[in-house]
Design an enzyme around this catalytic site. Structure first.
Site, short mmCIF file in Angstrom:
data_model
loop_
_atom_site.label_atom_id
_atom_site.label_comp_id
_atom_site.label_asym_id
_atom_site.label_seq_id
_atom_site.Cartn_x
_atom_site.Cartn_y
_atom_site.Cartn_z
N ARG A 223 6.90 27.73 -5.39
CA ARG A 223 6.08 28.75 -4.73
C ARG A 223 4.58 28.43 -4.73
O ARG A 223 3.80 29.10 -4.05
CB ARG A 223 6.34 30.13 -5.36
CG ARG A 223 7.67 30.73 -4.88
CD ARG A 223 7.93 32.05 -5.53
NE ARG A 223 8.24 31.92 -6.94
CZ ARG A 223 8.02 32.85 -7.86
NH1 ARG A 223 7.45 33.98 -7.52
NH2 ARG A 223 8.36 32.66 -9.11
N LYS B 106 2.81 22.00 -10.64
CA LYS B 106 2.31 23.34 -10.92
C LYS B 106 1.36 23.38 -12.13
O LYS B 106 0.25 23.92 -12.04
CB LYS B 106 3.47 24.29 -11.19
CG LYS B 106 3.03 25.73 -11.36
CD LYS B 106 3.93 26.49 -12.28
CE LYS B 106 4.77 27.48 -11.53
NZ LYS B 106 5.47 28.42 -12.41
N GLU C 118 18.77 38.44 -18.89
CA GLU C 118 17.98 38.05 -17.72
C GLU C 118 18.12 39.11 -16.64
O GLU C 118 19.20 39.70 -16.47
CB GLU C 118 18.46 36.70 -17.19
CG GLU C 118 18.04 35.54 -18.07
CD GLU C 118 16.55 35.53 -18.31
OE1 GLU C 118 15.80 35.19 -17.39
OE2 GLU C 118 16.11 35.87 -19.43
N ARG D 71 -28.68 13.59 -10.45
CA ARG D 71 -27.41 12.91 -10.66
C ARG D 71 -27.34 12.30 -12.06
O ARG D 71 -28.33 12.32 -12.80
CB ARG D 71 -27.24 11.87 -9.55
CG ARG D 71 -27.03 12.56 -8.19
CD ARG D 71 -27.23 11.61 -7.03
NE ARG D 71 -26.42 10.41 -7.20
CZ ARG D 71 -26.67 9.27 -6.55
NH1 ARG D 71 -27.68 9.16 -5.72
NH2 ARG D 71 -25.89 8.24 -6.75
N ALA E 297 7.46 22.53 -19.13
CA ALA E 297 6.71 22.32 -17.89
C ALA E 297 7.44 21.40 -16.93
O ALA E 297 6.83 20.63 -16.21
CB ALA E 297 5.34 21.72 -18.23
N ASN F 49 -48.05 12.25 -11.14
CA ASN F 49 -47.87 13.07 -9.94
C ASN F 49 -47.17 12.23 -8.87
O ASN F 49 -47.70 11.19 -8.45
CB ASN F 49 -49.23 13.56 -9.43
CG ASN F 49 -49.03 14.54 -8.31
OD1 ASN F 49 -48.69 15.70 -8.53
ND2 ASN F 49 -49.18 14.06 -7.08
N ASN G 162 -34.32 1.25 -4.68
CA ASN G 162 -33.70 0.62 -5.86
C ASN G 162 -32.57 -0.32 -5.49
O ASN G 162 -32.13 -1.11 -6.29
CB ASN G 162 -33.21 1.69 -6.83
CG ASN G 162 -32.29 2.70 -6.18
OD1 ASN G 162 -32.33 2.93 -4.98
ND2 ASN G 162 -31.44 3.31 -6.98
N THR H 52 16.20 26.63 -19.47
CA THR H 52 15.20 26.56 -20.53
C THR H 52 15.76 26.05 -21.86
O THR H 52 15.05 25.39 -22.62
CB THR H 52 14.53 27.94 -20.73
OG1 THR H 52 15.55 28.97 -20.68
CG2 THR H 52 13.51 28.23 -19.65
N GLY I 242 9.57 22.45 -14.55
CA GLY I 242 9.90 23.12 -13.29
C GLY I 242 9.04 22.64 -12.14
O GLY I 242 7.95 22.09 -12.32
C1 UD1 Z 1 12.15 32.81 -18.49
C2 UD1 Z 1 13.07 33.58 -19.42
C3 UD1 Z 1 12.82 35.07 -19.22
C4 UD1 Z 1 11.37 35.38 -19.48
C5 UD1 Z 1 10.46 34.53 -18.59
C6 UD1 Z 1 9.03 34.70 -18.98
C7 UD1 Z 1 15.06 32.18 -19.60
C8 UD1 Z 1 16.47 32.03 -19.19
N1 UD1 Z 1 14.41 33.24 -19.10
O1 UD1 Z 1 12.53 33.13 -17.17
O2 UD1 Z 1 13.63 35.80 -20.11
O3 UD1 Z 1 11.12 36.75 -19.25
O4 UD1 Z 1 10.78 33.14 -18.76
O5 UD1 Z 1 8.21 33.99 -18.10
O6 UD1 Z 1 14.57 31.39 -20.37
N2 UD1 Z 1 11.67 25.00 -17.37
C9 UD1 Z 1 11.94 23.69 -17.67
N3 UD1 Z 1 13.20 23.23 -17.44
C10 UD1 Z 1 14.18 23.99 -16.95
C11 UD1 Z 1 13.88 25.34 -16.64
C12 UD1 Z 1 12.63 25.82 -16.87
O7 UD1 Z 1 11.09 22.97 -18.15
O8 UD1 Z 1 15.29 23.47 -16.79
C13 UD1 Z 1 10.32 25.52 -17.64
C14 UD1 Z 1 9.59 25.94 -16.39
O9 UD1 Z 1 8.81 24.87 -15.87
C15 UD1 Z 1 8.71 27.07 -16.91
C16 UD1 Z 1 9.50 27.65 -18.07
O10 UD1 Z 1 10.45 26.67 -18.43
O11 UD1 Z 1 7.48 26.59 -17.42
C17 UD1 Z 1 10.21 28.95 -17.71
O12 UD1 Z 1 11.16 28.68 -16.72
P1 UD1 Z 1 11.42 29.66 -15.53
O13 UD1 Z 1 12.47 29.10 -14.65
O14 UD1 Z 1 10.13 30.02 -14.89
O15 UD1 Z 1 12.05 30.89 -16.30
P2 UD1 Z 1 12.06 32.37 -15.83
O16 UD1 Z 1 13.10 32.53 -14.82
O17 UD1 Z 1 10.68 32.80 -15.48
#
Ligand code: UD1
Ligand code: CA
Length: 457
Positions: A22, A29, A159, A337, A16, A381, A390, A86, A18
């Protein structure tokens, strides 16, 4: 590799870090609520319900806010300073310090349920795997990583950005959920490079690396919803709708009546008993419980409240941390409340507000009243327009007590602290400043006088 033991513990690593660009929102997020609950908590609760005892969350953007939400649930937060991909994210969760098995999930895939996770964990152990990826088939796989199989067996994940047009035709995709022995992660994560379109360390590459090292790796098929990520506000709203629909369906299957299940907003944590009727445009939130044969009419908003059996909650009622006993009726347009308790068969009508008030069995406050810090006995009543005053000039709150069967005339005020005895009567328009004994009549208003022929106009 050491042999698997059935009693090895499970640790979840939830990614989590990222930014969620968007979402276009200042909130991190994973803290955006899906059906009233920060989405990362939905993922964490699903893990816990499936028996995953240790939770680690990889955070980066909005670190302090994320910590404040997840740490109270016993989750360890690991910081990924830079989002290098990731694989790097999982490394930040320090898999070397984990014993047993790991399930890796995305913090922004809130539709996953405990039953999904339990199924994955069971399969992983049953097949005695070293590493697994959860896959689903999608009609339109967009930017998901594609699953490459050779002779039917999992071979690699590619990917979308790095895929050929042939590979892009593959419908089986990576959900971003993986299961692995912790020692497999420690050993092979450092071997992953960043030679790809994004110059990121891809966790997906661990599949081919592990296969090269003769580990037992497989794809486990999952339900489509586990792949559903939230990346923008539309997807957030869609995810909430899915969770509300799921809850409505479960409740209807258990015998709850709904006029229009597509327009009720009942959070997962809410309990509704069979035979209850939920009208459209109702919000039921938090630890709310609704008893059998109770009806909740349109526009009502109920948070952390306990409603007994056969209660009528009439339209546009707002309840917070309130307890309502059987056969009572509340509303329309009532506001109760926190710390208010309504007794059996009591009636609270329109434009009545209560706060920290115990309102006894069979008592009535039909219209336009404010009762705060009050103890109202049984069969009392409360006339229209009654107010407990109060809040005093010393900025402290004081109590009003009214005994059983007292009759309070309309438009009366009680300057607290003050007590009215049982069976007492208060005349309309009185401002009560002194205690009223049992069975007494109290009238405290200006005497009427008549001046004849006053208006000469
Ligand atoms: C990733 C997968 C993809 C898969 C998809 C499913 C990889 C390279 N790709 O792509 O194959 O189909 O998820 O949703 O893993 N995050 C971090 N740190 C980072 C990068 C990402 O914590 O350095 C977290 C993001 O916050 C997110 C999750 O990892 O919760 C997935 O990262 P994201 O960049 O959304 O990967 P996708 O490109 O969607
Ligand atoms: Ca994503």
């Amino acid at each position: 590799m050491t042999e698997q033991k059935a009693n090895r513990s499970w640790t979840a690593i939830i990614l989590a870090a990222g930014k969620g660009t968007r979402m276009a929102s200042p909130l991190p997020k994973v803290l955006h609520p899906v059906a009233g609950k920060p989405m990362v908590l939905s993922v964490m609760h699903a893990c816990q319900q499936a028996g995953v005892t240790n939770l680690r969350l990889v955070a980066g953007h909005g670190l302090n806010l994320v910590k404040a939400v997840v740490e109270p649930t016993g989750c360890q937060v690991h910081v990924q300073a830079q989002q290098l991909g990731t694989a790097d994210a999982v490394k930040s969760a320090q898999p070397d310090s984990i014993e047993g098995d790991v399930i890796i999930l995305n913090g922004d895939h809130p539709l996953i349920e405990a039953s999904d996770i339990a199924h994955f964990m069971k399969e992983f152990r049953a097949q005695k795997l070293d590493l697994a990826v959860i896959t689903v088939e999608l009609k339109n796989p967009k930017s998901f990583g594609r699953i490459i199989r050779q002779h039917g067996s999992l071979a690699a994940i590619v990917e979308a950005k790095d895929a050929s047009s042939e590979t892009l035709k593959i419908k089986e995709v990576n959900t971003g959920i993986y299961l692995a022995r912790a020692d497999v992660l420690s050993e092979f994560l450092p071997k992953i490079g960043n030679n790809n379109a994004n110059k990121e360390f891809y966790l997906t590459d661990i599949i081919s690396v592990a296969l090269e090292n003769q580990l037992k790796v497989a794809a486990i098929k999952g339900n489509k919803k586990v792949a559903m990520g939230v990346n923008n506000q539309q997807e957030l709203a869609f995810a909430s709708r899915m969770v509300y629909r799921r809850k409505a369906k479960q409740l209807m299957e258990s015998g709850v009546l709904m006029i229009d299940p597509t327009s009720v907003f009942i959070e997962d944590s809410v309990q509704v008993s069979p035979g209850a009727v939920i009208y459209p445009n109702v919000f039921l939130r938090g630890r709310t419980k609704i008893g059998s044969f109770t009806s909740v009419e349109p526009g009502s908003y109920i948070v952390d409240s306990e409603i007994g059996e056969s209660v009528q909650i009439k339209a546009y009622t707002y309840l917070e941390k309130t307890q309502i006993h059987r056969n009572a009726s509340v509303g329309p347009f009532a506001r109760l409340r926190p710390e208010t308790e309504i007794g059996e068969e009591a009636h609270v009508g329109n434009f009545v507000e209560m706060k920290k008030t115990k309102f006894g069995k069979k008592s009535k406050a039909g219209h336009l009243s404010y009762l705060g810090d009050a103890e109202i006995g049984e069969q009392v009543n409360i006339g229209c327009g009654t107010i407990t005053c109060n809040y005093a000039v010393d900025k402290k709150k004081y109590k009003t007590k009214i005994g059983d069967r007292a009759f309070i005339g309309s438009d009366s005020q009680f300057i607290a602290p003050v007590t009215v005895g049982s069976d007492a009567v208060v005349g309309s328009g009185s401002t009560i400043t002194k205690d009223v004994p049992d069975r007494a009549l109290a009238v405290a208003r200006g005497k009427q006088f008549i001046k004849e022929d006053y208006n000469k106009g």
